[in-house]
Design an enzyme around this catalytic site. Sequence first.
Site, PDB file in Angstrom:
ATOM      1  N   TYR A  37      -5.376  -0.757  -1.435  1.00 45.26           N
ATOM      2  CA  TYR A  37      -3.974  -0.817  -1.840  1.00 45.26           C
ATOM      3  C   TYR A  37      -3.046  -0.714  -0.643  1.00 45.26           C
ATOM      4  O   TYR A  37      -3.298   0.024   0.299  1.00 45.26           O
ATOM      5  CB  TYR A  37      -3.626   0.359  -2.760  1.00 45.26           C
ATOM      6  CG  TYR A  37      -4.274   0.296  -4.103  1.00 45.26           C
ATOM      7  CD1 TYR A  37      -4.004  -0.755  -4.959  1.00 45.26           C
ATOM      8  CD2 TYR A  37      -5.122   1.305  -4.520  1.00 45.26           C
ATOM      9  CE1 TYR A  37      -4.580  -0.800  -6.213  1.00 45.26           C
ATOM     10  CE2 TYR A  37      -5.701   1.273  -5.770  1.00 45.26           C
ATOM     11  CZ  TYR A  37      -5.431   0.220  -6.611  1.00 45.26           C
ATOM     12  OH  TYR A  37      -6.001   0.187  -7.838  1.00 45.26           O
ATOM     13  N   ARG A 223       4.574  -9.769  -4.587  1.00 45.41           N
ATOM     14  CA  ARG A 223       3.294  -9.282  -4.080  1.00 45.41           C
ATOM     15  C   ARG A 223       2.203  -9.853  -4.974  1.00 45.41           C
ATOM     16  O   ARG A 223       2.494 -10.417  -6.030  1.00 45.41           O
ATOM     17  CB  ARG A 223       3.215  -7.761  -4.075  1.00 45.41           C
ATOM     18  CG  ARG A 223       3.144  -7.158  -5.467  1.00 45.41           C
ATOM     19  CD  ARG A 223       3.113  -5.637  -5.417  1.00 45.41           C
ATOM     20  NE  ARG A 223       1.831  -5.124  -4.975  1.00 45.41           N
ATOM     21  CZ  ARG A 223       0.877  -4.695  -5.796  1.00 45.41           C
ATOM     22  NH1 ARG A 223       1.051  -4.722  -7.097  1.00 45.41           N
ATOM     23  NH2 ARG A 223      -0.263  -4.224  -5.323  1.00 45.41           N
ATOM     24  N   ASN A 225      -1.570  -9.007  -6.970  1.00 45.53           N
ATOM     25  CA  ASN A 225      -2.531  -8.016  -7.421  1.00 45.53           C
ATOM     26  C   ASN A 225      -3.691  -8.805  -8.032  1.00 45.53           C
ATOM     27  O   ASN A 225      -3.567 -10.009  -8.263  1.00 45.53           O
ATOM     28  CB  ASN A 225      -1.890  -7.081  -8.439  1.00 45.53           C
ATOM     29  CG  ASN A 225      -2.709  -5.813  -8.638  1.00 45.53           C
ATOM     30  OD1 ASN A 225      -3.668  -5.545  -7.908  1.00 45.53           O
ATOM     31  ND2 ASN A 225      -2.332  -5.034  -9.638  1.00 45.53           N
ATOM     32  N   LYS A 317     -11.143  -1.536 -12.074  1.00 47.83           N
ATOM     33  CA  LYS A 317     -10.946  -2.952 -12.353  1.00 47.83           C
ATOM     34  C   LYS A 317     -11.984  -3.495 -13.333  1.00 47.83           C
ATOM     35  O   LYS A 317     -11.943  -4.680 -13.678  1.00 47.83           O
ATOM     36  CB  LYS A 317     -10.944  -3.759 -11.044  1.00 47.83           C
ATOM     37  CG  LYS A 317      -9.680  -3.480 -10.204  1.00 47.83           C
ATOM     38  CD  LYS A 317      -9.668  -4.237  -8.903  1.00 47.83           C
ATOM     39  CE  LYS A 317      -8.467  -3.870  -8.024  1.00 47.83           C
ATOM     40  NZ  LYS A 317      -7.178  -4.402  -8.524  1.00 47.83           N
TER      41      LYS A 317
END
Lengths: 355, 332
Positions: A37, A223, A225, A317
Amino acid sequence: MTLQFNNETFRDDYSFHNSQRAIDRFPFPFHEDSYMYAVNMEQHQGGPADSVYEKRFDVDEHYVAEMADRAKVLDDDPLRCQSLPHMALAGWDLLELIMVSKSEDYPDLFELHREGHKWHWINKPLGIEDHFTFMDDTTLPYAPMEYITRQTQGDFCVLDQRKDNLWMDAGMVTTQADWSLDFDIGMNFFEWHAPVPLAHEKGIFKRALKFLLNIRQGAPARRLNWTMTVNPLLDTSPENYHKWGIQKTTLTPENIGAKQHLRVELQTFFRLPRSNALVFPIRCYLMSFQDIVTKPKWGRRLNRVVRDLPEELATYKGFIENRPMMLEYLSQFDDGLPTSFGVWPDEDITPLLQR
Amino acid sequence: MTANAPNSTAPKTLGADKLYVRVSAISSLNALVTRFEFQRVDGVNFPPFSGGAHTVVEMMDGEKKRLNPYSLMSDPTDLRTYAISVRRDDQGRGGSLFMHRKVKVGDEMVLSYPMNLFALDLRARKHLFVAGGIGITPFLAQIKQLEATGGNWELHYSCRSPDLGSYVDELTGHYPHSTTIYYDDEKQFIDLDNLLDGQPVGTHLYVCGPKGMIDWVRNTATASGWPLAHVHHEEFLAPQPGKPFAVRLNKSGLTLEVGAHESLLEAIERLGVDAPYLCRGGACGQCETDVLDSDGTFLHRDHWLEDDEKNSGEKIMPCVSRFEGKTLVLNR
């Protein structure tokens, strides 16, 4: 260039597919061979021609099919679209932002004609044409946020800004990576991010919030992800986990290249001028492993990222169980050669996403 | 940066576009306050804004560039024009005097995009406004916004005298039942205890004016049991003059002297070093700068840093804060 819209599904027979153009412009999210991150924000002020970063709201070959999928999700579960009473003005802000952007960026697909508050909107791909009065809810078939987000790819979180925090007070969320608007509605920035591992300790959210509170008109940001999804499902919601969670057990070494998808979110952030709210569109791009590895650099790098990802993140995830099988597949495409810095598949393009 | 670049603009902040405008009207409201109206040079409409937003006005005063924030006080639904009201400050650092004395109709100027640090809480069942003097300006746009969206509001506006009551006639003419005016020289004062006592649940209180008024309203509201989350204030923080001091900028390898009448941020910009900013008033946090070394006393004046950060000697907000001492090295 005229867009051809795919006739495809994101459920049942999963006829979703990416054309060569879609593969070439896929927003591959890893700028180096490992991932952790970071507050990886940059300006959202255009990008290379025909990339997903070029327009304010990217419209691609999946547009019509995605909107049909959204309508089905809403039929089954109307709570995917919610707006607390004080967010009405922000809904009009969002409608204006999207209509102005799309009509300017795609004049062959969308038209907006304005005379004072009398507006005329034409959406050619979806066959929609409406005359309405700006700021008058009674003149549209849905409230403004729902109306325009039924016509725009990606999920939309509309965040109220007050007390130096952001509040999830409205949204349209049907293509999410396992989180629920109905659960998060009314929460602040730290509350809705509470389940994310490792990032709190690194101070990521405090810094990200400071950045977001200062996003201002005329200076949107973006951004990326990412996560993993088995089968090209848009709706991977907690509400429907009983339908899609089990599909993670259907992977085999034979089908993994076609069934396992890298799911990338292009997240953008715009200040809404009349309400001072912040809109946070989350646009989902799906690509199968077998399509990714057609780009040698992406194949090498994805193998290394998946291999070295900390266990907490692979668990969060949702692919820790399938990681060995993924690596078995991906490692075939990693010859150990070095990779160039940056997200682009071709090495001679200057990297845009530095972080 | 050389002086023969009159059209140069400030380093881009967060990539935000600037608004290139022409002064379309100037009107003197009274002995102290002048209203300036702007239209865009390219003739298109201004971006919409929310009530309470400000714009940063760039002023080319000879070779000196001044950047002052002013509340947008025009009607947010009329986007042909932006308007600000500037109170002349004879003891200030010169920005307001420049606007009053040098700016003429037809002049071209540069404005920042709107930025709101004093937004309405749109959950409020009622908005209760308390204004002092030039602190009326953000409320004028907020009132227009609430009128357009059917909001419930009430204004209590305190001025020194009828002569200096900017926009009093407009307010009492349009909204006689929602506006109460108080003149100091007629010994009229806001009966705050009673006012706060009579408000319905869900009311939000907003105050803008001199620091003494803000403290009084906040303290009185707290003492009456109001949650501070329902009490909002905007304080016009202008950089205060002080003793000159020297600074070394580590990344740029430059050493500079901050003059008595300029802020640290202005001095850094004067040398052409790209420094981020938004509000220039100690509130937004954008210009937060790391201190690498220091030997002396920080004069922190911002509302941004936490007390422990101020005491740490590791951070400074160069838009309003100063330094007295021997050494100051910044990571800039």
